[in-house]
Each structure stands twice: as C-alpha cells, then as structure tokens.
Write an enzyme that holds these catalytic residues in place. Structure first.
Site, PDB file in Angstrom:
ATOM      1  N   GLY A   8     -48.959 -69.723 -41.299  1.00 30.92           N
ATOM      2  CA  GLY A   8     -47.693 -69.361 -41.960  1.00 30.92           C
ATOM      3  C   GLY A   8     -47.815 -68.062 -42.739  1.00 30.92           C
ATOM      4  N   ALA A   9     -48.350 -67.028 -42.048  1.00 29.70           N
ATOM      5  CA  ALA A   9     -48.590 -65.758 -42.749  1.00 29.70           C
ATOM      6  C   ALA A   9     -47.457 -64.761 -42.553  1.00 29.70           C
ATOM      7  CB  ALA A   9     -49.910 -65.148 -42.276  1.00 29.70           C
ATOM      8  N   SER A  10     -46.393 -65.163 -41.872  1.00 30.95           N
ATOM      9  CA  SER A  10     -45.320 -64.198 -41.577  1.00 30.95           C
ATOM     10  C   SER A  10     -44.466 -63.868 -42.793  1.00 30.95           C
ATOM     11  CB  SER A  10     -44.425 -64.743 -40.452  1.00 30.95           C
ATOM     12  OG  SER A  10     -44.031 -66.069 -40.733  1.00 30.95           O
ATOM     13  N   ARG A  11     -44.412 -64.787 -43.764  1.00 34.01           N
ATOM     14  CA  ARG A  11     -43.506 -64.589 -44.904  1.00 34.01           C
ATOM     15  C   ARG A  11     -44.164 -65.124 -46.183  1.00 34.01           C
ATOM     16  NH1 ARG A  11     -39.333 -67.836 -44.949  1.00 34.01           N
ATOM     17  NH2 ARG A  11     -39.943 -69.215 -43.246  1.00 34.01           N
ATOM     18  N   ASP A  59     -46.904 -73.449 -33.457  1.00 33.70           N
ATOM     19  CA  ASP A  59     -46.246 -74.435 -34.323  1.00 33.70           C
ATOM     20  C   ASP A  59     -47.341 -75.382 -34.795  1.00 33.70           C
ATOM     21  OD1 ASP A  59     -44.976 -76.569 -35.448  1.00 33.70           O
ATOM     22  OD2 ASP A  59     -43.531 -76.871 -33.817  1.00 33.70           O
ATOM     23  N   TYR A 151     -42.035 -84.428 -49.147  1.00 34.89           N
ATOM     24  CA  TYR A 151     -42.786 -83.177 -49.409  1.00 34.89           C
ATOM     25  C   TYR A 151     -43.918 -83.477 -50.397  1.00 34.89           C
ATOM     26  CZ  TYR A 151     -43.649 -78.392 -51.112  1.00 34.89           C
ATOM     27  OH  TYR A 151     -44.231 -77.204 -51.485  1.00 34.89           O
ATOM     28  N   ALA A 153     -45.391 -86.255 -50.984  1.00 31.93           N
ATOM     29  CA  ALA A 153     -46.423 -87.077 -50.326  1.00 31.93           C
ATOM     30  C   ALA A 153     -47.326 -86.190 -49.472  1.00 31.93           C
ATOM     31  CB  ALA A 153     -45.764 -88.142 -49.453  1.00 31.93           C
TER      32      ALA A 153
HETATM   33  P1  NAP Z   1     -41.807 -69.594 -47.063  1.00 29.06           P
HETATM   34  O1  NAP Z   1     -41.546 -68.269 -47.691  1.00 29.06           O
HETATM   35  O2  NAP Z   1     -40.690 -70.457 -46.640  1.00 29.06           O
HETATM   36  O3  NAP Z   1     -42.812 -69.346 -45.825  1.00 29.06           O
HETATM   37  C1  NAP Z   1     -43.256 -70.449 -45.063  1.00 29.06           C
HETATM   38  C2  NAP Z   1     -44.244 -69.964 -44.033  1.00 29.06           C
HETATM   39  O4  NAP Z   1     -44.703 -71.127 -43.316  1.00 29.06           O
HETATM   40  C3  NAP Z   1     -43.594 -69.023 -43.015  1.00 29.06           C
HETATM   41  O5  NAP Z   1     -44.508 -68.008 -42.682  1.00 29.06           O
HETATM   42  C4  NAP Z   1     -43.347 -69.939 -41.807  1.00 29.06           C
HETATM   43  O6  NAP Z   1     -43.443 -69.272 -40.556  1.00 29.06           O
HETATM   44  C5  NAP Z   1     -44.538 -70.893 -41.919  1.00 29.06           C
HETATM   45  N1  NAP Z   1     -44.309 -72.127 -41.181  1.00 29.06           N
HETATM   46  C6  NAP Z   1     -43.388 -73.108 -41.424  1.00 29.06           C
HETATM   47  N2  NAP Z   1     -43.469 -74.064 -40.488  1.00 29.06           N
HETATM   48  C7  NAP Z   1     -44.442 -73.694 -39.628  1.00 29.06           C
HETATM   49  C8  NAP Z   1     -44.981 -74.254 -38.435  1.00 29.06           C
HETATM   50  N3  NAP Z   1     -44.546 -75.422 -37.937  1.00 29.06           N
HETATM   51  N4  NAP Z   1     -45.989 -73.595 -37.799  1.00 29.06           N
HETATM   52  C9  NAP Z   1     -46.458 -72.404 -38.282  1.00 29.06           C
HETATM   53  N5  NAP Z   1     -45.970 -71.816 -39.404  1.00 29.06           N
HETATM   54  C10 NAP Z   1     -44.977 -72.445 -40.061  1.00 29.06           C
HETATM   55  O7  NAP Z   1     -42.685 -70.508 -48.046  1.00 29.06           O
HETATM   56  P2  NAP Z   1     -43.728 -70.127 -49.190  1.00 29.06           P
HETATM   57  O8  NAP Z   1     -43.063 -70.293 -50.476  1.00 29.06           O
HETATM   58  O9  NAP Z   1     -44.428 -68.872 -48.875  1.00 29.06           O
HETATM   59  O10 NAP Z   1     -44.733 -71.377 -49.022  1.00 29.06           O
HETATM   60  C11 NAP Z   1     -46.076 -71.247 -48.581  1.00 29.06           C
HETATM   61  C12 NAP Z   1     -46.816 -72.513 -48.980  1.00 29.06           C
HETATM   62  O11 NAP Z   1     -46.793 -72.641 -50.409  1.00 29.06           O
HETATM   63  C13 NAP Z   1     -46.182 -73.799 -48.431  1.00 29.06           C
HETATM   64  O12 NAP Z   1     -47.179 -74.688 -48.025  1.00 29.06           O
HETATM   65  C14 NAP Z   1     -45.423 -74.339 -49.618  1.00 29.06           C
HETATM   66  O13 NAP Z   1     -45.253 -75.724 -49.553  1.00 29.06           O
HETATM   67  C15 NAP Z   1     -46.318 -73.931 -50.765  1.00 29.06           C
HETATM   68  N6  NAP Z   1     -45.644 -73.895 -52.055  1.00 29.06           N
HETATM   69  C16 NAP Z   1     -44.632 -73.005 -52.287  1.00 29.06           C
HETATM   70  C17 NAP Z   1     -44.002 -73.028 -53.532  1.00 29.06           C
HETATM   71  C18 NAP Z   1     -42.880 -72.085 -53.904  1.00 29.06           C
HETATM   72  O14 NAP Z   1     -42.288 -72.246 -54.977  1.00 29.06           O
HETATM   73  N7  NAP Z   1     -42.551 -71.092 -53.076  1.00 29.06           N
HETATM   74  C19 NAP Z   1     -44.420 -73.937 -54.520  1.00 29.06           C
HETATM   75  C20 NAP Z   1     -45.457 -74.808 -54.238  1.00 29.06           C
HETATM   76  C21 NAP Z   1     -46.063 -74.771 -53.002  1.00 29.06           C
HETATM   77  P3  NAP Z   1     -42.145 -68.718 -39.727  1.00 29.06           P
HETATM   78  O15 NAP Z   1     -41.268 -68.007 -40.713  1.00 29.06           O
HETATM   79  O16 NAP Z   1     -42.804 -67.794 -38.742  1.00 29.06           O
HETATM   80  O17 NAP Z   1     -41.482 -69.881 -39.071  1.00 29.06           O
END
Ligand code: NAP
Length: 243
Positions: A8-11, A59, A151, A153
């Site tokens: 999930g490094a795209s964003r 995925d 989530y 869990a």
């Molecule tokens: P985000 O901006 O929504 O980015 C999510 C990333 O996960 C995207 O690169 C997406 O890829 C990838 N992804 C989702 N489903 C996938 C799949 N089935 N296979 C491969 N890649 C997948 O989220 P983020 O905030 O950066 O979150 C990153 C991590 O931090 C997550 O595990 C999240 O639970 C955790 N986290 C975030 C927060 C927060 O407040 N932001 C807080 C606590 C924990 P595509 O776009 O290419 O689909």
C-alpha cells in the site's frame, strides 16, 4: 543496498515511508492495488532521486497475490531486508449493519495480508542475515473504536500476531515490531468534517493531527541498526492521544 518492500505504498503513509527509505538510497518495492498512476509517479520520483523502485500491482487481501508480490520482489532484488505491512482499509459502520463481505474484506486486507506476506518474507530473511518487519496497526487496535469494531479487531490481531512472530523468529535475527498511529492526515480520514477534526485535536496532547512523515520517521528508526535490540514492541505515534 537495502531492499524495502512496502504494501500500500501508492498513497498516504505508505508513500511517505517509501520516500523516507528512498532518501537513504534503498531499493523500494512499491505495492499498490488500484492507484496505478500514483504508484508509477512515486517510482519516477524515487528514480529521479537516484534510487531504484519496482512497482507491483497486487491485491494483498488475496493470498496468491501476496505470494506473487514477494516472488516478484525477490526475483528483482534477491533479498528483502525490510518489510513494512502498511496496506489497509477502514469501514465506518456499526457491526450490526456490516455485511459478511465487508467483514471478510477488512480482515483479509488488514490482517490476513500481514500474515501471508510475513510468512513468505520470513522464509527469505531466514536464508540471509535476518531482517526487520514493521507492521502498521492503529490506536484502535489498542483501545478499540466504536463504529470501527472490525477494523479494530484487524488492528488488534496485527499486534498479537507480531508479538508471537517476534518470539518465533528472534533467533533467526528477524525483528518484528508494530507502529500504531493515532489520527494521521491522509485520505483515510476524509470522512471526518473540519468540526470532527477540531474535536479530535482538542483531545490530542500535542494539539494536532499527525502527518504521514511522523509515522515514516518511526518506521525508519525501527528498520535501522539503532533498533537492533527492539522486538515485539508497539510504538504509538499519536501525539499523546489519550495519555
Ligand atoms: P490511505 O491513504 O487510504 O492509503 C491506503 C493504502 O493502502 C493505499 O496505498 C492503497 O492502495 C493500499 N491498499 C488498500 N487496500 C489494498 C489491497 N487490497 N492491496 C494492496 N494495497 C491496498 O491510508 P493511510 O492512512 O495511508 O493508511 C495506511 C495504514 O495506516 C493503514 O494500515 C491504516 O489502517 C493505518 N492507519 C492510518 C491512520 C490514519 O489516521 N490515516 C490511523 C491509524 C492507522 P491503492 O490506493 O493502490 O488501492
């Protein structure tokens, strides 16, 4: 030259982690699911910085895709020094309103992927000098979030899994740690209104929502030699939320 695989490094946080390691000259494996353009733009940015990047669409909720991701990374770079299991999705819904598919999808994406990918990468790391695995959980994995029970869990599961795996692979020189972010400014919190964010900020000791860079800095530390004697730990990166 270290190789770092980030799911999930795209964003968001994953992208920032990729850039942080690229600044140190590491080879970066950029996994994405849907955001193809963002993933290739990131690879170009890393190459412009003088680094090497491999983009792999997978995925991670699907075990075959997860295996293929690791195989592709190994076929290009040979060994994986650092694995960051970051890919994740959320679902803001009461449990009673959640469908079978939604529940299964969250668990498969957030938790099963971590288990399948760690298994494949551990086999690789054991053949070399060990390595570092960093799994991205969440504050909700520690305290639980209402309206995000599945989530929560999945994120609590990551913590239990990581502590157990740390014990299983410690003598093979593999460190396994968890980073548990609080609220971080990415697309994942787009559902929050400005008012919601203000309320949250008033509850955070440092008075502000975190940035992806705040998480990336800690991941980089846990992957460094300075963290060689740290394993099985959960580092909360939450600005002191709820202390
Ligand atoms: P985000 O901006 O929504 O980015 C999510 C990333 O996960 C995207 O690169 C997406 O890829 C990838 N992804 C989702 N489903 C996938 C799949 N089935 N296979 C491969 N890649 C997948 O989220 P983020 O905030 O950066 O979150 C990153 C991590 O931090 C997550 O595990 C999240 O639970 C955790 N986290 C975030 C927060 C927060 O407040 N932001 C807080 C606590 C924990 P595509 O776009 O290419 O689909």
């Amino acid at each position: 030259m270290k190789t770092v695989l980030i799911t999930g490094a795209s964003r968001g946080i994953g992208r920032e982690i990729a850039l942080a390691f690229a600044k140190d000259g590491c080879n970066i494996v950029i996994n994405y699911h849907n955001s193809e353009k963002e993933a290739f733009d990131l690879a170009k940015k890393i190459e412009n910085m003088g680094g090497r990047a491999l983009v792999v669409q997978a995925d991670v909720s699907k075990p075959d895709d997860a295996k293929m991701l690791v195989i592709k990374a190994m076929s290009v770079f040979g060994k994986i020094d650092v694995l960051v299991n970051n890919a994740g999705i959320t679902l803001y819904k009461l449990l009673i309103d959640s469908s079978d598919e939604e529940i299964q999808n969250i668990l498969a994406t957030n938790l099963n992927s971590v288990i399948f990918i760690s298994r494949e990468v551990c086999k690789n790391m054991m053949q070399y000098d060990g390595g570092k695995i960093i799994n991205i959980s969440s504050k909700w994995g520690i305290v639980g979030g209402s309206g995000e029970s599945v989530y929560s869990a999945s994120k609590a599961g990551i913590i239990g899994f990581s502590k157990a795996l740390a014990k299983e692979v410690g003598l093979s020189g593999i460190n396994v740690n968890v980073v548990a972010p609080g609220v971080i400014e990415t697309d994942m919190i787009n559902n929050l209104s400005q008012e919601d964010k203000k309320v949250l900020e008033s509850q955070i000791t440092l008075g502000k929502i975190g940035k992806p860079q705040d998480v990336a800095n800690v991941v980089k530390f846990l992957a460094s030699d300075d963290a060689n004697y740290i394993t099985g730990q959960v580092v909360e990166v939450d600005g002191g939320w709820g202390v």
